[in-house]
Write a protein that holds these residues in place. Structure first.
Motif, PDB file in Angstrom:
ATOM      1  N   GLY A 146       0.821  -1.220   0.000  1.00  0.00           N
ATOM      2  CA  GLY A 146       0.000   0.000   0.000  1.00  0.00           C
ATOM      3  C   GLY A 146       0.846   1.257   0.000  1.00  0.00           C
ATOM      4  O   GLY A 146       1.972   1.254   0.513  1.00  0.00           O
ATOM      5  N   ILE A 147       0.323   2.310  -0.620  1.00  0.00           N
ATOM      6  CA  ILE A 147       0.985   3.627  -0.524  1.00  0.00           C
ATOM      7  C   ILE A 147      -0.083   4.655  -0.174  1.00  0.00           C
ATOM      8  O   ILE A 147      -1.080   4.794  -0.890  1.00  0.00           O
ATOM      9  CB  ILE A 147       1.649   4.070  -1.841  1.00  0.00           C
ATOM     10  N   MET A 148       0.132   5.362   0.928  1.00  0.00           N
ATOM     11  CA  MET A 148      -0.819   6.390   1.362  1.00  0.00           C
ATOM     12  C   MET A 148      -0.175   7.767   1.225  1.00  0.00           C
ATOM     13  O   MET A 148       0.914   8.002   1.746  1.00  0.00           O
ATOM     14  CB  MET A 148      -1.205   6.125   2.823  1.00  0.00           C
ATOM     15  N   VAL A 149      -0.866   8.644   0.523  1.00  0.00           N
ATOM     16  CA  VAL A 149      -0.402  10.025   0.375  1.00  0.00           C
ATOM     17  C   VAL A 149      -1.104  10.881   1.429  1.00  0.00           C
ATOM     18  O   VAL A 149      -2.310  11.125   1.335  1.00  0.00           O
ATOM     19  CB  VAL A 149      -0.706  10.549  -1.045  1.00  0.00           C
ATOM     20  N   THR A 150      -0.364  11.281   2.450  1.00  0.00           N
ATOM     21  CA  THR A 150      -0.928  12.098   3.527  1.00  0.00           C
ATOM     22  C   THR A 150       0.202  12.690   4.365  1.00  0.00           C
ATOM     23  O   THR A 150       1.300  12.133   4.416  1.00  0.00           O
ATOM     24  CB  THR A 150      -1.834  11.266   4.464  1.00  0.00           C
ATOM     25  N   ALA A 151      -0.091  13.803   5.034  1.00  0.00           N
ATOM     26  CA  ALA A 151       0.844  14.303   6.049  1.00  0.00           C
ATOM     27  C   ALA A 151       0.111  14.419   7.377  1.00  0.00           C
ATOM     28  O   ALA A 151       0.413  15.304   8.192  1.00  0.00           O
ATOM     29  CB  ALA A 151       1.461  15.625   5.641  1.00  0.00           C
ATOM     30  N   SER A 194       1.673  -5.614  -7.384  1.00  0.00           N
ATOM     31  CA  SER A 194       0.357  -5.003  -7.165  1.00  0.00           C
ATOM     32  C   SER A 194       0.457  -3.972  -6.037  1.00  0.00           C
ATOM     33  O   SER A 194       1.002  -4.257  -4.967  1.00  0.00           O
ATOM     34  CB  SER A 194      -0.627  -6.118  -6.823  1.00  0.00           C
ATOM     35  N   VAL A 195      -0.035  -2.779  -6.304  1.00  0.00           N
ATOM     36  CA  VAL A 195       0.078  -1.680  -5.330  1.00  0.00           C
ATOM     37  C   VAL A 195      -1.287  -1.000  -5.159  1.00  0.00           C
ATOM     38  O   VAL A 195      -1.934  -0.652  -6.143  1.00  0.00           O
ATOM     39  CB  VAL A 195       1.130  -0.642  -5.802  1.00  0.00           C
ATOM     40  N   PHE A 196      -1.713  -0.864  -3.897  1.00  0.00           N
ATOM     41  CA  PHE A 196      -2.939  -0.125  -3.581  1.00  0.00           C
ATOM     42  C   PHE A 196      -2.556   1.302  -3.184  1.00  0.00           C
ATOM     43  O   PHE A 196      -1.629   1.490  -2.381  1.00  0.00           O
ATOM     44  CB  PHE A 196      -3.675  -0.764  -2.395  1.00  0.00           C
ATOM     45  N   VAL A 197      -3.274   2.280  -3.715  1.00  0.00           N
ATOM     46  CA  VAL A 197      -2.931   3.687  -3.434  1.00  0.00           C
ATOM     47  C   VAL A 197      -4.135   4.414  -2.837  1.00  0.00           C
ATOM     48  O   VAL A 197      -5.272   4.204  -3.263  1.00  0.00           O
ATOM     49  CB  VAL A 197      -2.481   4.393  -4.738  1.00  0.00           C
ATOM     50  N   GLY A 198      -3.861   5.256  -1.828  1.00  0.00           N
ATOM     51  CA  GLY A 198      -4.923   6.076  -1.235  1.00  0.00           C
ATOM     52  C   GLY A 198      -4.404   7.472  -0.975  1.00  0.00           C
ATOM     53  O   GLY A 198      -3.191   7.701  -0.973  1.00  0.00           O
ATOM     54  N   LYS A 199      -5.327   8.415  -0.756  1.00  0.00           N
ATOM     55  CA  LYS A 199      -4.882   9.795  -0.491  1.00  0.00           C
ATOM     56  C   LYS A 199      -5.843  10.500   0.457  1.00  0.00           C
ATOM     57  O   LYS A 199      -7.017  10.133   0.568  1.00  0.00           O
ATOM     58  CB  LYS A 199      -4.773  10.577  -1.805  1.00  0.00           C
ATOM     59  N   LYS A 232       3.543   7.251   2.961  1.00  0.00           N
ATOM     60  CA  LYS A 232       3.922   6.102   3.791  1.00  0.00           C
ATOM     61  C   LYS A 232       3.647   4.837   2.999  1.00  0.00           C
ATOM     62  O   LYS A 232       2.645   4.757   2.277  1.00  0.00           O
ATOM     63  CB  LYS A 232       3.026   5.990   5.041  1.00  0.00           C
ATOM     64  N   LEU A 233       4.531   3.838   3.134  1.00  0.00           N
ATOM     65  CA  LEU A 233       4.284   2.549   2.507  1.00  0.00           C
ATOM     66  C   LEU A 233       3.681   1.583   3.525  1.00  0.00           C
ATOM     67  O   LEU A 233       4.007   1.653   4.713  1.00  0.00           O
ATOM     68  CB  LEU A 233       5.590   1.961   1.946  1.00  0.00           C
ATOM     69  N   VAL A 234       2.811   0.714   3.052  1.00  0.00           N
ATOM     70  CA  VAL A 234       2.139  -0.253   3.915  1.00  0.00           C
ATOM     71  C   VAL A 234       2.561  -1.660   3.511  1.00  0.00           C
ATOM     72  O   VAL A 234       2.436  -2.043   2.346  1.00  0.00           O
ATOM     73  CB  VAL A 234       0.607  -0.114   3.780  1.00  0.00           C
ATOM     74  N   ASP A 235       3.056  -2.434   4.473  1.00  0.00           N
ATOM     75  CA  ASP A 235       3.535  -3.791   4.204  1.00  0.00           C
ATOM     76  C   ASP A 235       2.371  -4.800   4.122  1.00  0.00           C
ATOM     77  O   ASP A 235       1.233  -4.465   4.439  1.00  0.00           O
ATOM     78  CB  ASP A 235       4.565  -4.177   5.277  1.00  0.00           C
TER      79      ASP A 235
END
Ligand code: NG1
Ligand code: ZN
Length: 531
Positions: free
Chosen positions: A59-64, A123-128, A75-78
């Motif tokens: 996973g990759i989350m775009v946030t501060a 495979s990568v899941f992305v959120g923001k 942040k990357l999610v394992d």
């Protein structure tokens, strides 16, 4: 990789400003959003490698999170929904800081060091989150994933814990739940409804909660979730993003640090309120009493409420499972004292940063972990889950044991075990208060916080401070700890420590003592000793 040509081509569209150096810290990369486009592209690349290495979705989350609107981060999610493994944090930093012409060799270095087989699909899941910069930055992440031949699923606007949940669901082939936002709401809300079925005659007053959404993603997602709750919870949402600015004078971090009600919220004395942070992975509760005095129920009070509830259920169910609470040095001394000496619960103290708490909580059958700032969750070991499951299905046990086993089962389902989650924590807390018939004032009176103060000190190099004993003692620079010890001795019930922040360029000072004046004075004196 044939794909490298594509990476080189695409990376020109996401250029790194020469000389810019950023670090993957406690909470990933965080900075003003104008510096982050190349970081996002490169984290897309890294996630593809991590996915190939683990043969799982990443996973990759775009946030501060709680930072101001102008900032952003990633942040990357394992695979199991946990934080990125520590060795890969240093790859992230290396890749982020490689100059433009060094990018391919940096990728090759990671591939070689990790012995990555290039053939598996990635495979990568992305959120923001809702920041105005998040749309283009998450597109940069997707560009990175695709440049290296990875597949992506873009969840768009989600909370950080929702993205962690999706990753875990996907990699456990649905055993943890459906990897959809709808599936998340259904699982949590069904468990909540089952739990509050144990609360007799709840009044509308008891069902009502005021929520400060920090003008962020949490407000949006709470509104969606509420529609699945069948009026089991009546929520008034303030700071829903329609007027105010993200995290500005509101949100969990503001309330915790300032110890006051956020702006943009109109409440009456005694109203039960909570605040989320900017990506909804933290929650704190509070109320104002009839004398207009503000009362904060932070992560320590939340951990106490949840662990007390769980310990009672384990006893009622006749289950011999080891429960523990994991805290950091920032936990209020009264909470630790209450847990250890009144509740007889094992307490562990770890370094700041949820990955440390999470790791320690895994050592117990039931591990409740919370940072004082409201980031936390509960972890159940596989063995504990199996025992609870078996008992809940056992037809030979009496009603009281059965009821306790079923409540433990619903607790497992309502809590997001991948990471601290404001929405999920809120549901569990609301259910516990309902089942216990407890008001927020009664919860607050479980123990009285020692007055405390947190200060930030700017120094030329915060890394000269090195700590030990879960950051409670400074080992360098020489003489600093002795100076703190001397100052602490002059106050009653006092404790103080200093540590370099992992997310800001400051040294943090914490002090607690018998009165607010003493805590303030001690924090001030210790901050002078840091210079
Ligand atoms: P730093 O900046 O290392 O103190 C802060 C919080 C942590 C954690 C991280 C990540 C405090 C004192 N520190 O870390 O608990 O939440 O941010 O967001 O609240
Ligand atoms: Zn957060």
């Amino acid at each position: 990789m044939a794909q490298f040509e594509e990476v080189s081509k695409q990376s020109i569209l996401h250029p790194k400003p020469a000389g810019l150096v950023l670090h993957y810290g406690t909470a990933g990369f965080r900075s003003n959003s104008i510096h982050l486009d190349h970081i996002m592209f490169r984290m897309g690349l890294l996630a593809v490698l991590r996915s190939k290495k683990t043969k799982s979705t990443i996973g990759i989350m775009v946030t501060a999170s709680h930072n101001p609107e102008e900032d952003n981060g990633v942040k990357l999610v394992d695979p199991m929904g946990e934080m990125l493994a520590a060795t890969w944090e240093s790859y992230a930093t290396m890749l982020a800081n490689a100059e433009q012409e060094e990018l391919i060799s940096a990728l090759n270095e990671i591939i070689e060091k990790e012995g990555i087989d290039k053939s598996p699909e990635a495979s990568v899941f992305v959120g923001k989150d809702t920041r105005s910069s998040s749309a283009s930055l998450s597109q940069a992440v997707l560009d990175g994933v695709h440049a290296l031949g990875g597949h992506s699923k873009d969840y768009g606007l989600v909370t950080t814990p929702q993205l962690h949940y999706m990753v875990c669901c996907k990699n456990t082939q649905g055993k943890y739940g459906d990897a959809t936002v709808e599936g998340y709401y259904k699982k949590l809300c069904q468990a909540f409804t089952q739990l509050v079925g144990n609360a007799s005659n709840r009044t509308d007053d008891q069902k009502h909660l005021c929520v400060d959404g920090a003008n962020g993603i949490g407000a949006l997602k709470l509104r969606e979730m509420i529609s699945h709750l069948n009026k089991g919870l009546q929520v008034t949402i303030f700071n829903d993003g329609s007027k105010g600015k993200l995290n500005h004078q509101c949100g969990a971090d503001f309330v915790k640090v300032q110890q006051k009600t956020p702006t943009g919220i109109q409440v009456n004395p005694g109203d039960r309120c909570c605040s989320f942070d900017g990506d909804a992975d933290r929650i704190v509760y509070y109320f104002t009493d009839s004398q207009q005095v503000f009362h904060l129920l932070d992560g320590d009070k939340i951990a106490t409420l949840i662990s007390t509830f769980l310990k009672e259920l384990l006893i009622q169910a006749g289950l011999n499972l080891k429960i523990a609470v994991v805290q950091t040095a920032y936990a209020n001394g009264s909470s630790t004292d209450y847990l250890e000496n009144t509740m007889n619960v094992t307490v562990r103290c770890t370094k700041t940063g949820v990955k440390h708490l999470h790791h320690a909580a895994l050592e117990f059958d039931v591990g409740v972990y919370f940072e004082a700032n409201g980031h936390g969750t509960v972890l159940f070991s596989k063995a504990a889950e199996d025992k609870i499951q078996q008992l809940a299905q056992d037809s030979r046990i009496d009603d009281e044991r059965k009821r306790a086993a079923l409540m433990l089962q619903s607790t497992i389902n309502v809590i997001n075990q991948t990471v601290g989650d404001a929405l999920s924590d809120m549901l569990l807390i609301e259910a516990i208060l309902a089942i216990k018939g407890m008001t927020v004032e009664q919860w607050d009176r479980i123990y009285t916080d020692l007055p405390n103060r947190q200060l930030k000190v700017k120094v030329s190099d915060r890394r000269v401070i090195d700590t030990t004993d879960a950051e409670r003692r400074a080992v360098s620079p020489a003489g600093l700890q002795e100076a703190i010890d001397q100052l602490v001795k002059t106050y009653r019930k006092a404790r103080s420590f200093v540590r370099p922040s992992g997310t800001e360029d400051v040294v943090r000072v914490y002090a607690e003592a018998d009165t607010q004046e003493s805590a303030d004075a001690l924090a001030h004196e210790v901050s002078l000793a840091v210079y």
